[in-house]
Design a protein around this motif. Sequence first.
Motif, PDB file in Angstrom:
ATOM      1  N   ALA A 175       0.754  -1.107   0.065  1.00  0.00           N
ATOM      2  CA  ALA A 175       0.092   0.139  -0.040  1.00  0.00           C
ATOM      3  C   ALA A 175       0.704   1.258  -0.002  1.00  0.00           C
ATOM      4  O   ALA A 175       0.627   2.251  -0.574  1.00  0.00           O
ATOM      5  CB  ALA A 175      -0.868  -0.212   1.100  1.00  0.00           C
ATOM      6  N   THR A 176       1.926   1.041   0.845  1.00  0.00           N
ATOM      7  CA  THR A 176       2.997   2.242   0.589  1.00  0.00           C
ATOM      8  C   THR A 176       3.421   2.511  -0.645  1.00  0.00           C
ATOM      9  O   THR A 176       3.778   3.959  -1.005  1.00  0.00           O
ATOM     10  CB  THR A 176       3.901   2.231   1.735  1.00  0.00           C
ATOM     11  N   MET A 177       3.929   1.336  -1.133  1.00  0.00           N
ATOM     12  CA  MET A 177       4.875   1.582  -2.524  1.00  0.00           C
ATOM     13  C   MET A 177       3.528   2.243  -3.613  1.00  0.00           C
ATOM     14  O   MET A 177       3.990   3.128  -4.352  1.00  0.00           O
ATOM     15  CB  MET A 177       5.296   0.368  -3.113  1.00  0.00           C
ATOM     16  N   LEU A 178       2.419   1.606  -3.432  1.00  0.00           N
ATOM     17  CA  LEU A 178       1.236   2.172  -4.271  1.00  0.00           C
ATOM     18  C   LEU A 178       0.966   3.844  -4.312  1.00  0.00           C
ATOM     19  O   LEU A 178       0.888   4.342  -5.200  1.00  0.00           O
ATOM     20  CB  LEU A 178       0.184   1.373  -4.438  1.00  0.00           C
ATOM     21  N   GLN A 179       0.975   4.029  -2.994  1.00  0.00           N
ATOM     22  CA  GLN A 179       0.704   5.416  -2.755  1.00  0.00           C
ATOM     23  C   GLN A 179       1.972   6.439  -3.247  1.00  0.00           C
ATOM     24  O   GLN A 179       1.711   7.441  -3.792  1.00  0.00           O
ATOM     25  CB  GLN A 179       0.461   5.639  -1.509  1.00  0.00           C
ATOM     26  N   ARG A 180       3.063   5.961  -3.152  1.00  0.00           N
ATOM     27  CA  ARG A 180       4.135   6.744  -3.549  1.00  0.00           C
ATOM     28  C   ARG A 180       4.292   6.840  -5.203  1.00  0.00           C
ATOM     29  O   ARG A 180       4.504   7.846  -5.746  1.00  0.00           O
ATOM     30  CB  ARG A 180       5.476   5.969  -3.282  1.00  0.00           C
ATOM     31  N   LEU A 181       4.050   5.585  -5.731  1.00  0.00           N
ATOM     32  CA  LEU A 181       4.010   5.762  -7.255  1.00  0.00           C
ATOM     33  C   LEU A 181       2.764   6.583  -7.745  1.00  0.00           C
ATOM     34  O   LEU A 181       2.948   7.334  -8.635  1.00  0.00           O
ATOM     35  CB  LEU A 181       3.679   4.144  -7.792  1.00  0.00           C
ATOM     36  N   VAL A 182       1.573   6.486  -7.147  1.00  0.00           N
ATOM     37  CA  VAL A 182       0.430   7.189  -7.596  1.00  0.00           C
ATOM     38  C   VAL A 182       1.031   8.822  -7.490  1.00  0.00           C
ATOM     39  O   VAL A 182       0.403   9.718  -8.393  1.00  0.00           O
ATOM     40  CB  VAL A 182      -0.754   7.186  -6.760  1.00  0.00           C
ATOM     41  N   ARG A 183       1.397   9.129  -6.313  1.00  0.00           N
ATOM     42  CA  ARG A 183       1.898  10.601  -6.207  1.00  0.00           C
ATOM     43  C   ARG A 183       2.929  11.067  -7.160  1.00  0.00           C
ATOM     44  O   ARG A 183       2.946  12.182  -7.527  1.00  0.00           O
ATOM     45  CB  ARG A 183       2.571  10.691  -4.644  1.00  0.00           C
ATOM     46  N   ALA A 184       3.718  10.175  -7.491  1.00  0.00           N
ATOM     47  CA  ALA A 184       4.972  10.555  -8.283  1.00  0.00           C
ATOM     48  C   ALA A 184       4.124  10.810  -9.596  1.00  0.00           C
ATOM     49  O   ALA A 184       4.766  11.467 -10.463  1.00  0.00           O
ATOM     50  CB  ALA A 184       5.930   9.364  -8.359  1.00  0.00           C
ATOM     51  N   LYS A 185       3.331   9.902 -10.112  1.00  0.00           N
ATOM     52  CA  LYS A 185       2.567  10.371 -11.676  1.00  0.00           C
ATOM     53  C   LYS A 185       1.888  11.369 -11.585  1.00  0.00           C
ATOM     54  O   LYS A 185       1.876  12.086 -12.570  1.00  0.00           O
ATOM     55  CB  LYS A 185       1.903   8.890 -11.817  1.00  0.00           C
ATOM     56  N   GLN A 186       1.216  11.743 -10.459  1.00  0.00           N
ATOM     57  CA  GLN A 186       0.652  12.849 -10.311  1.00  0.00           C
ATOM     58  C   GLN A 186       1.393  14.227 -10.247  1.00  0.00           C
ATOM     59  O   GLN A 186       1.125  15.286 -11.007  1.00  0.00           O
ATOM     60  CB  GLN A 186      -0.320  13.069  -8.977  1.00  0.00           C
ATOM     61  N   ARG A 187       2.612  14.142  -9.668  1.00  0.00           N
ATOM     62  CA  ARG A 187       3.602  15.134  -9.878  1.00  0.00           C
ATOM     63  C   ARG A 187       3.995  15.660 -11.226  1.00  0.00           C
ATOM     64  O   ARG A 187       4.234  16.519 -11.742  1.00  0.00           O
ATOM     65  CB  ARG A 187       4.794  14.642  -9.108  1.00  0.00           C
ATOM     66  N   ILE A 188       4.198  14.278 -12.171  1.00  0.00           N
ATOM     67  CA  ILE A 188       4.811  14.373 -13.506  1.00  0.00           C
ATOM     68  C   ILE A 188       3.730  15.030 -14.285  1.00  0.00           C
ATOM     69  O   ILE A 188       3.969  16.167 -15.218  1.00  0.00           O
ATOM     70  CB  ILE A 188       4.802  13.029 -14.055  1.00  0.00           C
ATOM     71  N   ARG A 189       2.401  14.828 -14.074  1.00  0.00           N
ATOM     72  CA  ARG A 189       1.188  15.436 -14.814  1.00  0.00           C
ATOM     73  C   ARG A 189       1.039  16.973 -14.083  1.00  0.00           C
ATOM     74  O   ARG A 189       1.133  17.761 -15.006  1.00  0.00           O
ATOM     75  CB  ARG A 189      -0.041  14.681 -14.482  1.00  0.00           C
ATOM     76  N   ASP A 190       1.162  17.243 -13.018  1.00  0.00           N
ATOM     77  CA  ASP A 190       0.786  18.459 -12.474  1.00  0.00           C
ATOM     78  C   ASP A 190       2.102  19.629 -12.803  1.00  0.00           C
ATOM     79  O   ASP A 190       1.609  20.610 -13.222  1.00  0.00           O
ATOM     80  CB  ASP A 190       0.534  18.517 -10.975  1.00  0.00           C
ATOM     81  N   ALA A 191       3.388  19.167 -12.692  1.00  0.00           N
ATOM     82  CA  ALA A 191       4.506  19.903 -13.206  1.00  0.00           C
ATOM     83  C   ALA A 191       4.646  20.100 -14.802  1.00  0.00           C
ATOM     84  O   ALA A 191       5.329  20.755 -14.946  1.00  0.00           O
ATOM     85  CB  ALA A 191       5.662  19.323 -12.468  1.00  0.00           C
ATOM     86  N   GLY A 192       3.779  19.254 -15.359  1.00  0.00           N
ATOM     87  CA  GLY A 192       3.910  19.392 -16.876  1.00  0.00           C
ATOM     88  C   GLY A 192       5.431  19.208 -17.466  1.00  0.00           C
ATOM     89  O   GLY A 192       5.818  19.661 -18.204  1.00  0.00           O
ATOM     90  N   ILE A 193       5.996  18.137 -16.828  1.00  0.00           N
ATOM     91  CA  ILE A 193       7.519  17.472 -17.172  1.00  0.00           C
ATOM     92  C   ILE A 193       7.356  17.037 -18.469  1.00  0.00           C
ATOM     93  O   ILE A 193       6.696  16.243 -18.981  1.00  0.00           O
ATOM     94  CB  ILE A 193       7.810  16.415 -16.142  1.00  0.00           C
ATOM     95  N   PRO A 194       8.151  17.548 -19.571  1.00  0.00           N
ATOM     96  CA  PRO A 194       8.194  17.430 -20.839  1.00  0.00           C
ATOM     97  C   PRO A 194       8.460  15.858 -21.171  1.00  0.00           C
ATOM     98  O   PRO A 194       9.704  15.438 -20.455  1.00  0.00           O
ATOM     99  CB  PRO A 194       9.051  18.188 -21.577  1.00  0.00           C
ATOM    100  N   PHE A 195       8.038  14.987 -22.183  1.00  0.00           N
ATOM    101  CA  PHE A 195       8.530  13.561 -22.335  1.00  0.00           C
ATOM    102  C   PHE A 195       9.402  13.964 -23.361  1.00  0.00           C
ATOM    103  O   PHE A 195       9.311  13.459 -24.666  1.00  0.00           O
ATOM    104  CB  PHE A 195       7.377  12.807 -22.920  1.00  0.00           C
ATOM    105  N   VAL A 196      10.905  14.335 -23.027  1.00  0.00           N
ATOM    106  CA  VAL A 196      11.892  14.444 -23.845  1.00  0.00           C
ATOM    107  C   VAL A 196      13.172  13.939 -23.151  1.00  0.00           C
ATOM    108  O   VAL A 196      13.277  13.986 -22.130  1.00  0.00           O
ATOM    109  CB  VAL A 196      12.058  15.871 -24.407  1.00  0.00           C
ATOM    110  N   ILE A 197      14.170  13.724 -23.872  1.00  0.00           N
ATOM    111  CA  ILE A 197      15.321  13.087 -23.551  1.00  0.00           C
ATOM    112  C   ILE A 197      16.087  14.476 -23.268  1.00  0.00           C
ATOM    113  O   ILE A 197      16.101  15.394 -24.200  1.00  0.00           O
ATOM    114  CB  ILE A 197      16.362  12.448 -24.448  1.00  0.00           C
ATOM    115  N   PRO A 198      16.478  14.906 -21.959  1.00  0.00           N
ATOM    116  CA  PRO A 198      17.183  16.198 -21.712  1.00  0.00           C
ATOM    117  C   PRO A 198      18.318  16.449 -22.561  1.00  0.00           C
ATOM    118  O   PRO A 198      18.995  15.457 -23.076  1.00  0.00           O
ATOM    119  CB  PRO A 198      17.470  16.086 -20.097  1.00  0.00           C
ATOM    120  N   ASP A 199      18.757  17.793 -22.624  1.00  0.00           N
ATOM    121  CA  ASP A 199      19.725  18.117 -23.435  1.00  0.00           C
ATOM    122  C   ASP A 199      21.080  17.759 -22.669  1.00  0.00           C
ATOM    123  O   ASP A 199      20.743  17.428 -21.369  1.00  0.00           O
ATOM    124  CB  ASP A 199      19.882  19.753 -23.432  1.00  0.00           C
ATOM    125  N   ARG A 200      22.193  17.994 -23.097  1.00  0.00           N
ATOM    126  CA  ARG A 200      23.507  17.646 -22.627  1.00  0.00           C
ATOM    127  C   ARG A 200      23.772  18.367 -20.935  1.00  0.00           C
ATOM    128  O   ARG A 200      24.315  17.540 -20.350  1.00  0.00           O
ATOM    129  CB  ARG A 200      24.549  17.961 -23.587  1.00  0.00           C
TER     130      ARG A 200
END
Length: 410
Positions: A147-172
């Motif tokens: 249950a703890t791991m599931l909660q952490r994974l859900v929060r991390a995915k929400q963070r990615i969505r809410d922060a608008g992290i781009p799906f790109v390989i970062p520059d150098r």
Amino acid sequence: MTAASVRAEAVARTGYGRLLALLAARSGDIAGAEDALSEAFEQALIHWPRTGVPDHPEAWLLTVARNRQRDRYRSAAHRTSVALEQVAELHAAPDADPVEIPDQRLALMFVCSHPAIGATIRTPLMLQTVLGVTAKDIARAFAVPAATMLQRLVRAKQRIRDAGIPFVIPDRSAMPARLTAVLEAVYAAYAIDWHGIAAATERRLLAAEALFLAETLAELLPSEPETLGLAALICLSSARSAAQTTGDGSFIALADQDPQAWHGELIDRGERYLHRAHRHARIGRFQLEAAIQSAHCARRSTSVTDWAALKVLHRGLLDVAPTLGATVSLAAVLEHTDGPHAGLALLDALDGTAARRFQPAWATRAHLLAAAGQVEAAREAYGKAISLTTDRAMRDHLTAARQRLDRPLP
């Protein structure tokens, strides 16, 4: 289970990461992509038994999942399910070939390693989203309540969505800070002791996926020596995997393996990656671990093991990455260079709960005690190692070793 269900399960195992990466790259919403992909698999289980498995099953699933995503973005009044006629069209009309787009998975891995994501959840997040490992299995591997791991994974995915992290390989400039986490996740997929957690088929698939991703990273980032080192490490380690068990699944220790049964082409590939890494003259953990594997694999051509070289390499690894596993591995090597008492002294210096619960430490201690002639202490150490072992083949191997202590010398 029908043939269509078996095929759907096989696609889920081998193509989940590719499909999720492609879906999430468009929306930036990993959780939403997971829901859409889950619904696509449900549709496959409904329609494939009627229409037959499509020629391009991953593309079929991708198209259905994208339709589900579009439905969610519309108002409730306009949502519609995929009609049977549309499904028939999808049967022979692939939207895209996910196999040809590996970089999307790598982009997703770099998303999961973004500084906005907590360091402790990055590897579990990549294992789930890119490699399809269940939250339950990840929790067991990391010794965390499910249950703890599931909660952490859900929060991390929400963070990615809410922060608008781009799906790109970062520059150098941003690469060094995020590459380490990506390499760690690929290595974890290969090296975590999944025995007793995931089924044998799933473990083999994880190892194959880890090898594919490591080699893809090496070709994508050839100027980063640790990507080359990781590719070398997994190639060289994988070369010996088939020789680690007998036909009935019994474990074979490294010293007892037939070197001629090792995979020569994988060894050659690993050596080429390692030589390319060394040319950069920037030594790191994965290069040292690969060099250790290379020294062991050299027995295929020389029939001997260079224990002195292995001692130097293990000490170097312990300086760079002072982990519990590196310490135990060095203790095992010291038996051959300095005698079993030297290895035992190194193990005696370990302290803490983690060391007391670390199965390889007890197995190594038992072997060293037996080599030193301390039979009763070796028997007790074997008992502790057996109690901490979840894999049946390893447990049988340790049990047999303990039983040999009771046999009279010839």
